[in-house]
Scaffold this motif. Structure first.
Motif, mmCIF file in Angstrom:
data_model
loop_
_atom_site.group_PDB
_atom_site.id
_atom_site.type_symbol
_atom_site.label_atom_id
_atom_site.label_comp_id
_atom_site.label_asym_id
_atom_site.label_seq_id
_atom_site.Cartn_x
_atom_site.Cartn_y
_atom_site.Cartn_z
ATOM 1 N N GLU A 60 -73.489 4.524 30.041
ATOM 2 C CA GLU A 60 -73.749 3.115 30.080
ATOM 3 C C GLU A 60 -74.246 2.730 28.541
ATOM 4 N N VAL A 113 -70.243 3.728 38.110
ATOM 5 C CA VAL A 113 -70.765 3.380 39.350
ATOM 6 C C VAL A 113 -71.229 4.931 39.895
ATOM 7 N N ARG A 128 -74.878 0.167 38.299
ATOM 8 C CA ARG A 128 -74.351 0.036 39.732
ATOM 9 C C ARG A 128 -74.351 1.292 40.484
ATOM 10 N N LEU A 145 -73.438 2.515 44.331
ATOM 11 C CA LEU A 145 -72.840 2.497 45.941
ATOM 12 C C LEU A 145 -73.461 3.512 46.740
ATOM 13 N N LEU A 194 -66.747 -2.471 42.800
ATOM 14 C CA LEU A 194 -67.928 -2.950 42.286
ATOM 15 C C LEU A 194 -68.043 -2.659 40.834
ATOM 16 N N LEU A 195 -67.198 -1.884 40.184
ATOM 17 C CA LEU A 195 -67.305 -1.826 38.865
ATOM 18 C C LEU A 195 -66.663 -2.973 38.177
ATOM 19 N N ALA A 204 -69.435 -6.482 39.501
ATOM 20 C CA ALA A 204 -70.612 -6.704 39.143
ATOM 21 C C ALA A 204 -71.007 -6.903 37.856
ATOM 22 N N PRO A 223 -77.066 -5.604 37.229
ATOM 23 C CA PRO A 223 -77.366 -4.444 38.088
ATOM 24 C C PRO A 223 -77.113 -4.658 39.750
ATOM 25 N N THR A 224 -76.481 -3.679 40.230
ATOM 26 C CA THR A 224 -76.314 -4.044 41.639
ATOM 27 C C THR A 224 -76.450 -2.845 42.470
ATOM 28 N N THR A 225 -76.956 -2.842 43.662
ATOM 29 C CA THR A 225 -76.922 -1.643 44.553
ATOM 30 C C THR A 225 -76.152 -2.481 45.794
#
Length: 82
Positions: A11, A18, A36, A38, A67-68, A71, A74-76
């Motif tokens: 990153e 992800v 990210r 998952l 999700l990639l 988002a 920042p995501t869960t």
């Protein structure tokens, strides 16, 4: 947790990532502040699904790619089987 360290390095280099992991690792991964994540409900060592279950594995990968794309921060996310 080395996957998380590699994801952070990628990153930082401008390569989006992800991390797909089993839900048992949720807390340590969240502490790593990854972009990210998952989480899946499967067994350790099988984060994309049961051996031989190609359809579930494809669904996990499609969810990760979605999700990639989607988002913006920042995501869960949690994978839920249809």
């Amino acid at each position: 947790m080395s996957v998380g360290h590699v994801a952070r390095l990628m990153e930082a280099a401008g390569i989006p990532t992800v991390v797909v992991a089993v839900a048992a690792f949720e807390q340590p991964l969240k502490k790593m502040a990854l972009a990210r994540i998952l989480l899946t409900p499967f067994l350790m060592g099988r984060p994309v699904g049961p051996v031989g279950d190609a359809e579930t594995q494809k669904q996990v990968l499609r969810t990760a790619l979605g999700l990639l794309e989607s988002a913006k921060q920042p995501t869960t996310a949690i994978f839920r089987q249809p």
